[in-house]
Write an enzyme that holds these catalytic residues in place. Structure first.
Site, short mmCIF file in Angstrom:
data_model
loop_
_atom_site.label_atom_id
_atom_site.label_comp_id
_atom_site.label_asym_id
_atom_site.label_seq_id
_atom_site.Cartn_x
_atom_site.Cartn_y
_atom_site.Cartn_z
N ASN A 8 33.61 -10.39 15.64
CA ASN A 8 34.37 -9.81 14.54
C ASN A 8 35.82 -9.69 15.01
O ASN A 8 36.16 -8.77 15.75
CB ASN A 8 33.78 -8.44 14.19
N ARG A 90 32.53 -13.34 11.77
CA ARG A 90 32.72 -12.66 10.50
C ARG A 90 34.02 -13.17 9.88
O ARG A 90 35.05 -13.23 10.56
CB ARG A 90 32.83 -11.16 10.75
N HIS A 179 31.98 -5.86 2.34
CA HIS A 179 30.82 -5.29 3.04
C HIS A 179 29.52 -6.01 2.71
O HIS A 179 28.43 -5.43 2.81
CB HIS A 179 30.61 -3.79 2.69
N ARG A 240 42.26 4.87 1.43
CA ARG A 240 42.48 4.09 0.21
C ARG A 240 42.09 4.90 -1.01
O ARG A 240 41.12 5.66 -0.98
CB ARG A 240 41.63 2.81 0.24
N GLY A 332 27.60 7.74 5.82
CA GLY A 332 26.26 7.60 5.23
C GLY A 332 25.14 7.81 6.24
O GLY A 332 24.11 8.40 5.94
N GLU A 383 25.78 -5.27 11.05
CA GLU A 383 26.35 -6.51 10.53
C GLU A 383 26.27 -7.62 11.56
O GLU A 383 26.06 -8.79 11.23
CB GLU A 383 27.81 -6.26 10.10
#
Ligand code: ADP
Length: 401
Positions: A8, A90, A179, A240, A332, A383
């Protein structure tokens, strides 16, 4: 033992995870941070509990890759470069071109380059990583895994914006989402935890990290998602704004004497969200710590929770029901309190939470009770594993031919 490395590459960092792919065992993982700056940080964890950490200058991505491979040898994580048979990269923006992960050819490189206008910071960084690895491991199968691919299945009514249609036709303005690799991974794990075929489930995945997005997953396919043309839309994030009224920008540009749109958008990307509302921090842990004493910290949490509740309601309506809600990424996976706040407001859906299970962390968990009408799952995202699996799939296909 086949080894696959997932990469990544960000604008100033390079993260990696090396897998023994058949067992999916992680052999090493780490980060090269602050690439190109005065002093960079290299951190590698390997062989269960060993750690390598050093501060040194890493001038660019090409050097980072060379240094990384050298360290894998020095630390005896591999014996020879040829052991790494696959490299997965990625890539942030795949536009409408890449609907799946693909083997990287010179044509693919050109296309990723041409999509850079959709992700001006990320795609060029991803390409640097791709080129650097190609040079050092020319015979490994290199695969690009796109954040946007998973969302390519969205029906048109869910990806088109209510703007002049020519903007989509001529300039590709539409919802691309983000995502995707994370949403795809947790959906798969959820189906296996629920012991039901993914193709028959209606899921809502909540990826709540610094960047955050919600995804409606119908029959295993992305059906709608909260991020848009860029990762600025959807729910309130660390810095954001999420969904907002863009006409407010011209008003604020006059008030604050801003001279360009990018200057105004910068404020929506970097000075808004949890940070903007709370004035405390962009980090949910800091905000939670101040929630009793600071009204703006409390307000930031309330807005964050409300946004998620709103999207879950909307996506349940769009899909005509929901079987499972998944929580993943930093907030989460780790915040019992935020999950409780969201789920308490979803009691109207017949959701019942087992608070003892909700208090646990760090593993795949089913936190709803047996009576709950909707299952609720906490699934740590991975991921890199999804990227490595895609590489493996493509390597196996090549072997067959
Ligand atoms: P990203 O990968 O997008 O940078 P992460 O998935 O690492 O982000 O998530 C970062 C967020 O997770 C931060 O807001 C951080 O405060 C939050 N987080 C991590 N641990 C906890 C925790 N125990 N409680 C609440 N929030 C947490």
């Amino acid at each position: 033992m086949t080894k696959v490395i997932a990469i990544n590459a960000g604008s100033s960092s390079l993260k990696f995870k090396l897998f023994e792919i058949d067992s999916e065992k992680v052999l090493a993982e780490g980060i090269f941070d602050r690439i190109g700056l005065e002093m960079s940080k290299i951190k590698i964890e390997y062989q269960t509990n060993k750690k390598f950490e050093v501060d040194e200058k890493v001038k660019d991505h090409a050097y980072a890759v060379k240094r990384l491979l050298g360290l894998l040898l020095d630390l005896k994580i591999i014996r020879d470069f040829s052991e790494i048979e696959g490299v997965g990269h990625r890539v942030v923006a795949g536009g409408e071109v890449f609907k799946h992960s693909v083997e990287i050819t010179s044509k693919v490189i050109r296309k990723i380059n041409s999509l850079a206008e959709y992700a001006p910071i990320h795609n060029p960084a991803n390409l640097m990583g791709i080129k650097a690895f190609k040079k050092v491991l020319p015979f490994a199968t290199a695969v690009a895994v796109f954040d946007t691919s998973f969302h390519q299945t969205m029906p048109k009514e869910n990806f088109i914006f209510s703007v002049p249609y020519e903007w989509y036709q001529e300039y590709g303005v539409r919802r691309y989402g983000a995502h995707g690799t994370s949403h795809r991974y947790v959906a798969k794990v959820a189906a296996s935890m629920l012991d039901r075929p993914l193709e028959k489930l209606k899921l809502i995945s909540c990826h709540l990290g610094a960047g955050a997005s919600i995804c409606a997953i119908k029959n295993g396919l992305s059906f709608d998602t909260s991020m848009g043309f860029t990762p600025l839309t959807g729910i309130t994030m660390a810095t954001r704004s999420g969904d907002t009224d863009v006409a407010m920008l011209s008003f604020m540009m006059q008030k604050l004497d801003m001279h360009s749109m990018p200057e105004a958008i910068y404020d929506l990307n970097k000075r808004s969200g949890l940070l903007g509302i709370s004035g405390v921090s962009s980090d949910m842990r800091d905000i939670l710590a101040k929630r009793e004493t600071n009204l703006r910290a409390k307000l930031a949490i309330d807005v964050f929770v409300k946004d998620i509740v709103k999207y879950i309601g909307a996506y349940t309506a769009e899909m005509g029901g929901v079987d499972g809600i998944i929580f993943t990424a930093g907030i989460g996976e780790n915040s019992t309190e935020i999950r409780s706040k969201i789920l308490n407001r979803l009691a109207y859906m017949g959701i019942e939470v087992d608070e003892k299970k909700n208090a646990l962390r760090g593993q795949n968990l089913l936190i709803s009770t047996d009576n709950s009408k909707v299952q609720v799952l906490v699934i740590p995202t991975d991921e890199e594993l999804m990227i490595a699996r895609d590489v493996n799939k493509i390597m196996k296909k090549k072997l067959k031919h």
